[in-house]
Design an enzyme around this catalytic site. Structure first.
Site, PDB file in Angstrom:
ATOM      1  N   SER A  88       3.153  10.000  -4.445  1.00  0.00           N
ATOM      2  CA  SER A  88       1.967  10.837  -4.664  1.00  0.00           C
ATOM      3  C   SER A  88       0.808  10.552  -3.728  1.00  0.00           C
ATOM      4  CB  SER A  88       1.507  10.730  -6.120  1.00  0.00           C
ATOM      5  OG  SER A  88       2.360  11.501  -6.943  1.00  0.00           O
ATOM      6  N   LYS A 129      -6.104   6.663  -4.061  1.00  0.00           N
ATOM      7  CA  LYS A 129      -5.028   7.477  -4.653  1.00  0.00           C
ATOM      8  C   LYS A 129      -3.815   6.576  -4.868  1.00  0.00           C
ATOM      9  CE  LYS A 129      -2.900  11.126  -6.123  1.00  0.00           C
ATOM     10  NZ  LYS A 129      -2.133  10.219  -7.029  1.00  0.00           N
ATOM     11  N   THR A 130      -3.249   6.671  -6.055  1.00  0.00           N
ATOM     12  CA  THR A 130      -2.023   5.935  -6.348  1.00  0.00           C
ATOM     13  C   THR A 130      -0.804   6.784  -5.993  1.00  0.00           C
ATOM     14  OG1 THR A 130      -2.050   6.773  -8.615  1.00  0.00           O
ATOM     15  CG2 THR A 130      -3.039   4.587  -8.220  1.00  0.00           C
TER      16      THR A 130
END
Length: 272
Positions: A69, A208-209
């Protein structure tokens, strides 16, 4: 004439060498932090003001992993720039399929879809963008190692042969943070705003992970990428990549641990 040619050749070599200075990488041992969260992996930090890298497990920082992601960052930029995504307020309609993540089972804006890492929404976007457009824009963005085919159009960042390293993630994030990507500045700023996780008087944290879920042939693999910006403009970009220690399955600690582990390291080295 011969002497002139030699001087020209020597000058050209000097310019070439001067144009590609050696990368400065300082190794640090963050094993304690990784063990605290039951993971193993690598960490990379880049300071924009000095051009210095700090690495834990530098060799692994140069290995490629599926972007998972974290690819929602370039994916959103490509969607906005090409018009496949009119704006981040655009609503992604739920397809009615109930999935294991309850927050995905509803209509939502793409701004929210990025923040909750809604895979089905970005699969819808991928089908709008198309293979040819991805190939064109991945080259323009210099986002390497991503393989897109008609058969993998809505899964290429989650499974298959796409790979990106932590050094390559840093290079892309550095240009996004500086707003120098070949994308309209308004789109870069819109995405940066979605990545803002925390703002204090001392710093702003963007990130963001990403999570490549465990399969029969691959372990769980997780990312946390982003940057810390100080009020005086000093900025450090970071990329964490980690897996549960010993090949174990991920647990609830792994889900939250990617960001928590990164913040522990950033505090130790004085950036938070």
């Amino acid at each position: 004439m011969l002497r002139f040619r030699y001087l020209l050749f020597a000058s050209g070599i000097s310019l070439l060498l001067g144009a590609t200075p050696a990368t400065s990488v300082t190794e640090r041992n963050f094993q304690k932090q990784f063990e605290q969260y039951g993971v193993e992996g690598s960490f990379l930090l880049y300071e924009t003001g000095t051009g210095r890298f700090t690495a834990y497990n530098e060799k692994r920082c140069r290995q490629g992993f599926l972007p998972a992601s974290t690819f929602k960052i370039p994916n959103t930029l490509i969607g906005l720039q090409t018009g496949a995504l009119p704006d981040t307020a655009t609503i992604c309609k739920w397809d009615g399929v109930k999935r294991d993540f309850p927050q995905w089972n509803q209509d939502m804006s793409y701004a929210r879809a990025l923040r909750v890492s809604c895979v089905p929404c970005y699969q819808q976007l991928a089908r709008q963008v198309g293979v040819g457009t991805y190939k064109q824009w991945l080259r323009k963005l210099r986002y390497p190692g991503i393989l897109v085919t008609p058969a993998t159009l809505d899964t290429f960042w989650l499974d298959g042969n796409s790979r990106i390293s932590q050094f390559e993630q840093i290079d892309f994030l550095r240009r996004l943070q500086a707003e120098t990507l070949p994308v309209e500045v308004r789109h870069q700023r819109a995405v940066k705003q979605l990545l803002l996780l925390q703002k204090t008087p001392g710093y702003a944290l963007y990130g963001k992970t990403g999570w490549r879920f465990r399969s029969a042939t691959n372990p769980d693999n997780g990312w946390f990428v982003g940057w810390v910006q100080r009020p005086d403009g000093r900025t450090a970009l970071f990329v964490l990549n980690a897996e549960p220690a010993g090949g174990q399955a991920a647990d609830t600690r792994f889900a939250a641990g990617r960001r928590a582990l990164t913040e522990d390291i950033l505090r130790e080295i004085g950036w938070m």
